[in-house]
Scaffold this motif. Sequence first.
Motif, PDB file in Angstrom:
ATOM      1  N   GLY A  74      58.038  46.281  34.234  1.00  0.00           N
ATOM      2  CA  GLY A  74      57.000  45.984  33.257  1.00  0.00           C
ATOM      3  C   GLY A  74      56.400  47.274  32.742  1.00  0.00           C
ATOM      4  N   THR A  75      55.362  47.125  31.943  1.00  0.00           N
ATOM      5  CA  THR A  75      54.719  48.293  31.342  1.00  0.00           C
ATOM      6  C   THR A  75      53.223  48.286  31.656  1.00  0.00           C
ATOM      7  N   VAL A  76      52.626  49.452  31.526  1.00  0.00           N
ATOM      8  CA  VAL A  76      51.180  49.573  31.698  1.00  0.00           C
ATOM      9  C   VAL A  76      50.472  48.705  30.657  1.00  0.00           C
ATOM     10  N   ALA A  77      51.006  48.654  29.449  1.00  0.00           N
ATOM     11  CA  ALA A  77      50.406  47.832  28.389  1.00  0.00           C
ATOM     12  C   ALA A  77      50.376  46.359  28.788  1.00  0.00           C
ATOM     13  N   GLU A  78      51.425  45.895  29.468  1.00  0.00           N
ATOM     14  CA  GLU A  78      51.443  44.503  29.929  1.00  0.00           C
ATOM     15  C   GLU A  78      50.365  44.279  30.984  1.00  0.00           C
ATOM     16  N   CYS A  79      50.203  45.233  31.879  1.00  0.00           N
ATOM     17  CA  CYS A  79      49.149  45.121  32.894  1.00  0.00           C
ATOM     18  C   CYS A  79      47.773  45.066  32.233  1.00  0.00           C
ATOM     19  N   GLU A  80      47.570  45.895  31.243  1.00  0.00           N
ATOM     20  CA  GLU A  80      46.296  45.895  30.524  1.00  0.00           C
ATOM     21  C   GLU A  80      46.083  44.573  29.798  1.00  0.00           C
ATOM     22  N   GLN A  81      47.139  44.025  29.228  1.00  0.00           N
ATOM     23  CA  GLN A  81      47.055  42.728  28.547  1.00  0.00           C
ATOM     24  C   GLN A  81      46.695  41.626  29.539  1.00  0.00           C
ATOM     25  N   VAL A  82      47.306  41.659  30.715  1.00  0.00           N
ATOM     26  CA  VAL A  82      46.996  40.672  31.753  1.00  0.00           C
ATOM     27  C   VAL A  82      45.517  40.756  32.116  1.00  0.00           C
ATOM     28  N   GLU A  83      45.003  41.947  32.268  1.00  0.00           N
ATOM     29  CA  GLU A  83      43.583  42.118  32.601  1.00  0.00           C
ATOM     30  C   GLU A  83      42.692  41.523  31.514  1.00  0.00           C
ATOM     31  N   ARG A  84      43.012  41.797  30.258  1.00  0.00           N
ATOM     32  CA  ARG A  84      42.201  41.254  29.155  1.00  0.00           C
ATOM     33  C   ARG A  84      42.272  39.721  29.124  1.00  0.00           C
ATOM     34  N   LEU A  85      43.466  39.172  29.342  1.00  0.00           N
ATOM     35  CA  LEU A  85      43.622  37.717  29.351  1.00  0.00           C
ATOM     36  C   LEU A  85      42.790  37.087  30.453  1.00  0.00           C
ATOM     37  N   ILE A  86      42.844  37.669  31.630  1.00  0.00           N
ATOM     38  CA  ILE A  86      42.106  37.095  32.758  1.00  0.00           C
ATOM     39  C   ILE A  86      40.606  37.180  32.519  1.00  0.00           C
ATOM     40  N   LYS A  87      40.134  38.292  32.018  1.00  0.00           N
ATOM     41  CA  LYS A  87      38.701  38.402  31.704  1.00  0.00           C
ATOM     42  C   LYS A  87      38.284  37.311  30.730  1.00  0.00           C
ATOM     43  N   SER A  88      39.106  37.065  29.744  1.00  0.00           N
ATOM     44  CA  SER A  88      38.804  36.035  28.755  1.00  0.00           C
ATOM     45  C   SER A  88      38.862  34.637  29.373  1.00  0.00           C
ATOM     46  N   LEU A  89      39.857  34.391  30.211  1.00  0.00           N
ATOM     47  CA  LEU A  89      40.003  33.066  30.829  1.00  0.00           C
ATOM     48  C   LEU A  89      38.861  32.761  31.796  1.00  0.00           C
ATOM     49  N   MET A  90      38.366  33.759  32.481  1.00  0.00           N
ATOM     50  CA  MET A  90      37.330  33.542  33.492  1.00  0.00           C
ATOM     51  C   MET A  90      36.007  33.051  32.897  1.00  0.00           C
ATOM     52  N   VAL A  91      35.791  33.256  31.614  1.00  0.00           N
ATOM     53  CA  VAL A  91      34.530  32.826  31.008  1.00  0.00           C
ATOM     54  C   VAL A  91      34.583  31.387  30.501  1.00  0.00           C
ATOM     55  N   HIS A  92      35.764  30.770  30.526  1.00  0.00           N
ATOM     56  CA  HIS A  92      35.883  29.393  30.059  1.00  0.00           C
ATOM     57  C   HIS A  92      35.209  28.435  31.033  1.00  0.00           C
ATOM     58  N   THR A  93      34.378  27.568  30.511  1.00  0.00           N
ATOM     59  CA  THR A  93      33.671  26.609  31.358  1.00  0.00           C
ATOM     60  C   THR A  93      34.587  25.518  31.877  1.00  0.00           C
ATOM     61  N   ASN A  94      35.702  25.270  31.189  1.00  0.00           N
ATOM     62  CA  ASN A  94      36.618  24.217  31.629  1.00  0.00           C
ATOM     63  C   ASN A  94      37.703  24.736  32.568  1.00  0.00           C
ATOM     64  N   LEU A  95      37.561  25.967  33.053  1.00  0.00           N
ATOM     65  CA  LEU A  95      38.532  26.547  33.968  1.00  0.00           C
ATOM     66  C   LEU A  95      38.422  25.867  35.323  1.00  0.00           C
ATOM     67  N   ASP A  96      39.536  25.398  35.838  1.00  0.00           N
ATOM     68  CA  ASP A  96      39.584  24.765  37.151  1.00  0.00           C
ATOM     69  C   ASP A  96      39.131  25.782  38.198  1.00  0.00           C
ATOM     70  N   SER A  97      38.182  25.392  39.040  1.00  0.00           N
ATOM     71  CA  SER A  97      37.638  26.319  40.036  1.00  0.00           C
ATOM     72  C   SER A  97      38.698  26.781  41.029  1.00  0.00           C
ATOM     73  N   ASN A  98      39.753  26.004  41.220  1.00  0.00           N
ATOM     74  CA  ASN A  98      40.837  26.409  42.119  1.00  0.00           C
ATOM     75  C   ASN A  98      41.687  27.523  41.516  1.00  0.00           C
ATOM     76  N   LEU A  99      41.594  27.696  40.224  1.00  0.00           N
ATOM     77  CA  LEU A  99      42.385  28.714  39.543  1.00  0.00           C
ATOM     78  C   LEU A  99      41.705  30.089  39.575  1.00  0.00           C
ATOM     79  N   LYS A 100      40.386  30.107  39.751  1.00  0.00           N
ATOM     80  CA  LYS A 100      39.652  31.381  39.717  1.00  0.00           C
ATOM     81  C   LYS A 100      40.133  32.390  40.759  1.00  0.00           C
ATOM     82  N   PRO A 101      40.318  31.989  42.035  1.00  0.00           N
ATOM     83  CA  PRO A 101      40.796  32.993  42.995  1.00  0.00           C
ATOM     84  C   PRO A 101      42.218  33.478  42.680  1.00  0.00           C
TER      85      PRO A 101
END
Length: 92
Positions: free
Chosen positions: A25-52
């Motif tokens: 993989g690439t560093v850019a992909e790792c950075e993209q994953v980090e941005r995606l997760i930060k964005s997903l964590m703020v969703h109120t409909n996120l399943d609490s089992n998915l957070k960890p």
Amino acid sequence: MPLEYKHQVGLLRDILSEHEQDCCGTVAECEQVERLIKSLMVHTNLDSNLKPILQDIYDYSQSGRNSSELDNHILQHKNELTQWVSDIDQFS
């Protein structure tokens, strides 16, 4: 234009799946994953089992971004990648 929740999850799954299959993989992909997760964590409909799981993926991505041997880092986490992809499929 921001991605919708389901598209963010799909993109995250695709990147992790590629890491799992290609063992590289690439560093850019790792950075993209980090941005995606930060964005997903703020969703109120996120399943609490998915957070960890998302936190584990975030940690993996941060370690990979800072690794001098990214491909080796990915290879060392192959089993986790397989599990994370499966988990995402289950929750999405």
